[in-house]
Design a protein around this motif. Structure first.
Motif, PDB file in Angstrom:
ATOM      1  N   GLN A 137     -62.059 -57.707-127.723  1.00 17.06           N
ATOM      2  CA  GLN A 137     -60.636 -58.016-127.579  1.00 17.06           C
ATOM      3  C   GLN A 137     -60.091 -58.496-128.922  1.00 17.06           C
ATOM      4  N   ALA A 138     -59.193 -57.710-129.504  1.00 22.72           N
ATOM      5  CA  ALA A 138     -58.609 -58.021-130.813  1.00 22.72           C
ATOM      6  C   ALA A 138     -57.296 -58.756-130.612  1.00 22.72           C
ATOM      7  N   THR A 139     -57.169 -59.927-131.228  1.00 21.98           N
ATOM      8  CA  THR A 139     -56.027 -60.783-130.906  1.00 21.98           C
ATOM      9  C   THR A 139     -55.338 -61.375-132.120  1.00 21.98           C
ATOM     10  N   HIS A 140     -54.068 -61.667-131.928  1.00 22.27           N
ATOM     11  CA  HIS A 140     -53.315 -62.618-132.741  1.00 22.27           C
ATOM     12  C   HIS A 140     -52.735 -63.607-131.753  1.00 22.27           C
ATOM     13  N   SER A 141     -53.018 -64.895-131.916  1.00 23.58           N
ATOM     14  CA  SER A 141     -52.692 -65.879-130.892  1.00 23.58           C
ATOM     15  C   SER A 141     -51.222 -66.284-130.859  1.00 23.58           C
ATOM     16  N   GLY A 142     -50.460 -65.915-131.873  1.00 29.79           N
ATOM     17  CA  GLY A 142     -49.027 -66.159-131.832  1.00 29.79           C
ATOM     18  C   GLY A 142     -48.670 -67.609-131.642  1.00 29.79           C
ATOM     19  N   ARG A 143     -47.932 -67.924-130.563  1.00 26.05           N
ATOM     20  CA  ARG A 143     -47.497 -69.311-130.370  1.00 26.05           C
ATOM     21  C   ARG A 143     -48.660 -70.245-130.073  1.00 26.05           C
ATOM     22  N   VAL A 203     -56.524 -53.964-127.727  1.00 31.32           N
ATOM     23  CA  VAL A 203     -55.391 -54.537-128.453  1.00 31.32           C
ATOM     24  C   VAL A 203     -54.725 -55.493-127.467  1.00 31.32           C
ATOM     25  N   LYS A 204     -55.063 -56.758-127.578  1.00 38.24           N
ATOM     26  CA  LYS A 204     -54.705 -57.751-126.564  1.00 38.24           C
ATOM     27  C   LYS A 204     -53.196 -57.886-126.417  1.00 38.24           C
ATOM     28  N   CYS A 206     -51.608 -59.891-123.514  1.00 37.11           N
ATOM     29  CA  CYS A 206     -51.508 -60.646-122.268  1.00 37.11           C
ATOM     30  C   CYS A 206     -51.345 -62.132-122.527  1.00 37.11           C
ATOM     31  N   HIS A 207     -50.920 -62.839-121.479  1.00 36.88           N
ATOM     32  CA  HIS A 207     -50.933 -64.293-121.380  1.00 36.88           C
ATOM     33  C   HIS A 207     -50.135 -64.990-122.478  1.00 36.88           C
ATOM     34  N   ARG A 208     -49.083 -64.289-122.974  1.00 39.22           N
ATOM     35  CA  ARG A 208     -48.100 -64.856-123.904  1.00 39.22           C
ATOM     36  C   ARG A 208     -48.647 -65.030-125.317  1.00 39.22           C
ATOM     37  N   TYR A 209     -49.808 -64.434-125.616  1.00 37.86           N
ATOM     38  CA  TYR A 209     -50.202 -64.332-127.010  1.00 37.86           C
ATOM     39  C   TYR A 209     -49.262 -63.321-127.674  1.00 37.86           C
ATOM     40  N   LEU A 210     -49.326 -63.165-128.977  1.00 40.45           N
ATOM     41  CA  LEU A 210     -48.235 -62.545-129.735  1.00 40.45           C
ATOM     42  C   LEU A 210     -47.780 -61.197-129.187  1.00 40.45           C
ATOM     43  N   ASN A 211     -48.693 -60.273-128.993  1.00 40.84           N
ATOM     44  CA  ASN A 211     -48.311 -58.946-128.523  1.00 40.84           C
ATOM     45  C   ASN A 211     -47.613 -59.026-127.165  1.00 40.84           C
ATOM     46  N   SER A 212     -48.119 -59.896-126.310  1.00 38.42           N
ATOM     47  CA  SER A 212     -47.540 -60.070-124.985  1.00 38.42           C
ATOM     48  C   SER A 212     -46.149 -60.683-125.066  1.00 38.42           C
ATOM     49  N   GLU A 213     -45.979 -61.678-125.907  1.00 40.72           N
ATOM     50  CA  GLU A 213     -44.675 -62.327-126.028  1.00 40.72           C
ATOM     51  C   GLU A 213     -43.609 -61.360-126.525  1.00 40.72           C
ATOM     52  N   LEU A 214     -44.001 -60.452-127.388  1.00 43.43           N
ATOM     53  CA  LEU A 214     -43.032 -59.482-127.908  1.00 43.43           C
ATOM     54  C   LEU A 214     -42.462 -58.596-126.801  1.00 43.43           C
ATOM     55  N   LEU A 215     -43.207 -58.358-125.738  1.00 50.18           N
ATOM     56  CA  LEU A 215     -42.718 -57.498-124.667  1.00 50.18           C
ATOM     57  C   LEU A 215     -41.442 -58.046-124.036  1.00 50.18           C
ATOM     58  N   SER A 216     -41.268 -59.364-124.083  1.00 50.18           N
ATOM     59  CA  SER A 216     -40.066 -59.977-123.511  1.00 50.18           C
ATOM     60  C   SER A 216     -39.113 -60.494-124.596  1.00 50.18           C
ATOM     61  N   ALA A 217     -39.203 -59.933-125.796  1.00 45.97           N
ATOM     62  CA  ALA A 217     -38.357 -60.394-126.910  1.00 45.97           C
ATOM     63  C   ALA A 217     -36.968 -59.762-126.848  1.00 45.97           C
ATOM     64  N   TYR A 218     -36.311 -59.899-125.700  1.00 44.65           N
ATOM     65  CA  TYR A 218     -34.986 -59.305-125.502  1.00 44.65           C
ATOM     66  C   TYR A 218     -33.961 -59.882-126.472  1.00 44.65           C
ATOM     67  N   THR A 253     -58.182 -49.580-125.749  1.00 40.84           N
ATOM     68  CA  THR A 253     -57.589 -50.014-124.487  1.00 40.84           C
ATOM     69  C   THR A 253     -56.730 -51.248-124.723  1.00 40.84           C
ATOM     70  N   THR A 254     -56.221 -51.820-123.639  1.00 40.08           N
ATOM     71  CA  THR A 254     -55.476 -53.067-123.729  1.00 40.08           C
ATOM     72  C   THR A 254     -55.627 -53.847-122.434  1.00 40.08           C
ATOM     73  N   ARG A 255     -55.743 -55.147-122.572  1.00 38.56           N
ATOM     74  CA  ARG A 255     -55.605 -56.057-121.425  1.00 38.56           C
ATOM     75  C   ARG A 255     -54.152 -56.501-121.446  1.00 38.56           C
ATOM     76  N   MET A 256     -53.392 -56.072-120.449  1.00 40.92           N
ATOM     77  CA  MET A 256     -51.945 -56.186-120.505  1.00 40.92           C
ATOM     78  C   MET A 256     -51.368 -56.996-119.350  1.00 40.92           C
ATOM     79  N   ASN A 257     -50.474 -57.911-119.693  1.00 43.82           N
ATOM     80  CA  ASN A 257     -49.617 -58.498-118.673  1.00 43.82           C
ATOM     81  C   ASN A 257     -48.630 -57.440-118.207  1.00 43.82           C
ATOM     82  N   VAL A 258     -48.584 -57.209-116.905  1.00 43.98           N
ATOM     83  CA  VAL A 258     -47.536 -56.347-116.364  1.00 43.98           C
ATOM     84  C   VAL A 258     -46.442 -57.187-115.718  1.00 43.98           C
TER      85      VAL A 258
END
Length: 443
Positions: A137-143, A203-204, A206-218, A253-258
């Motif tokens: 699992q490759a990550t950037h922890s973001g916040r 490419v992680k 999920c769970h509000r780490y950086l990639n996941s948080e961007l999905l809701s960056a409206y 692959t990706t572990r993704m928050n849906v």
């Protein structure tokens, strides 16, 4: 809610409770033998339908290599009988580490990861007669970045649900230039992961780490915010670069928050004006692109946030006091989301999550969900800490032993958040109870 503690002695009792609550997404099967079936991810054969989810131990070295407790955990995972070991979050840049002991892959420590992977395969081959598939699992922890032990968040946007009366300075909003560089870094990380002997990379997201948080960056401006294409850019391009940097047989692959469990504009998997109601329109659109345009053959589905609404992604005995909902409602929500993804993409390998609350009947839910076409594989997280032989017991005995199962007490997470390492304080007490006392009881 007096009956939220898991105290069902028989599967019939559990089925009656599920029926009484009117829950539709928790099929329990008597026969769990389907969990021993092989699964194909592209041309790669997974020995069975059971996976160990990425569970971070926070026990690597200061320079990011697996350390003594890391190796001990993966030795236990190797013996488990799980067909897929989804290795924990591994940082791809220093600033993206979630703690000073998080694993961190670099050109100069590839051999350390290779030794760990070789060891996993050797142990599993000797114990189980097969080598498991190993995903990094490759990550950037973001916040949640804290590379030196002090919070150093890099956020996609300010979020009052998380920051409340203490907003993070806008200077900590990660720039578009850094995000473009991260797109490339995922490709470099994938290449290093393949050299280190991993069978694939996640490419992680999920769970509000950086990639996941961007999905809701409206509300974010620029190339990574606002529109669907912009908000999904880092994930899409990270996956493309990882695929381009590796061989044809390497799994990307990706572990993704849906679904995040937060209202618009702070949550993904919801629609504006509908509160927290699940709406997978955008997640399914993204998975369609990943699967049918970028060649992704497996997605590990999860929901929620472990730090803010843990009852969404890991229901537990105690979460009802926080959420006001029975934990079975949370498990049902998880499997509704997992099932929607699988039914939308029947040829995609979809992995389910969040099953530990079901204790000794978690395998029965997994088998039932497979039988109903709701998913292809079942991932186990906390259970693997508590009961490392769970997969072999499911496959060879057809059941789990109640007294060995995770009791969803949350002490593994409590220990981690207190600055320690993560492990099962109750079932692996010889190692982790002294650490729990040191970090959580003597302060």
């Amino acid at each position: 809610m007096a009956d939220t503690k898991f105290n069902y002695a028989t599967m019939e009792e559990l089925k009656n409770k599920i029926s009484e609550m009117g829950l539709d997404n928790l099929p329990l099967a008597e026969d769990v033998s389907c969990l021993g079936d092989k699964v194909m991810i592209g041309n790669t054969t997974v020995p069975n339908r059971i996976a160990i989810q990425p569970m971070e131990g926070c026990d690597g070295t200061a320079t990011g290599e697996p350390d003594e407790l890391t190796i001990r955990r993966y030795d236990r995972f190797a013996e488990s009988g799980a067909g897929l070991v989804w290795a924990e979050a591994v940082a791809i840049v220093e600033e993206g580490r979630a703690n000073p002991r998080q694993l961190y892959i670099r050109e100069d420590n590839i051999d350390a990861f290779k030794r760990m992977n070789d060891r996993i395969r050797e142990i599993s081959m000797k114990k189980n007669g097969f080598a498991p598939i190993i995903i990094m699992q490759a990550t950037h922890s973001g916040r949640y970045s804290k590379p030196t032990g002090v919070p150093a968040p890099l956020i996609a946007y300010n979020n009052p649900l998380f920051e409340k009366d203490n907003p993070i300075d806008k200077s900590r909003i990660i720039s578009d230039d850094k995000l473009f560089a991260l797109e490339e870094q995922f490709g470099k990380a994938a290449k290093m992961a393949e050299e280190a002997g991993f069978d694939g990379i996640d490419v992680k997201c999920c769970h509000r780490y950086l990639n996941s948080e961007l999905l809701s960056a409206y509300t974010r401006e620029g190339a990574f915010g606002g529109s669907f294409d912009n908000r999904t850019r880092l994930l899409r391009n990270g996956i493309k670069n990882a695929t381009d940097a590796t061989s044809d047989g390497f799994i990307v692959t990706t572990r993704m928050n849906v679904y995040d469990g937060f209202e618009y504009p702070y949550g993904w998997g919801v629609k504006e004006g509908t509160g927290k109601e699940v709406d997978l329109t955008e997640p399914l659109k993204l998975i369609d692109i990943l699967h049918n345009q970028l060649g992704v053959k497996m997605v590990d589905v999860t929901i929620g946030n472990p730090y803010v609404n843990s009852f969404v992604n890991r229901p537990a005995d105690a979460t009802a006091a926080i959420s006001g909902e029975h934990p079975l409602v949370g498990v049902d929500r998880m499997y509704k989301c997992v099932g929607e993804v699988q039914k939308a993409f029947p040829d995609l390998v979809v992995m389910g999550s969040g099953v530990s609350y079901m204790r000794q009947f978690s395998g029965n839910l997994a088998a039932g969900a497979v039988g109903e076409g709701m998913m292809t594989m079942q991932g186990f997280g906390r259970e693997a800490f508590a009961y490392p032989q769970f997969a072999n017991d499911l496959i060879h005995k057809g059941e789990l032993e109640k007294n060995k199962c995770c009791i969803t007490c949350g002490k593994c997470t409590e220990l981690m958040r207190a600055g320690g390492v993560a492990g099962c304080v109750i079932k692996d007490s010889e190692v982790y109870m002294p650490l729990y006392k040191q970090y959580c009881m003597n302060k």
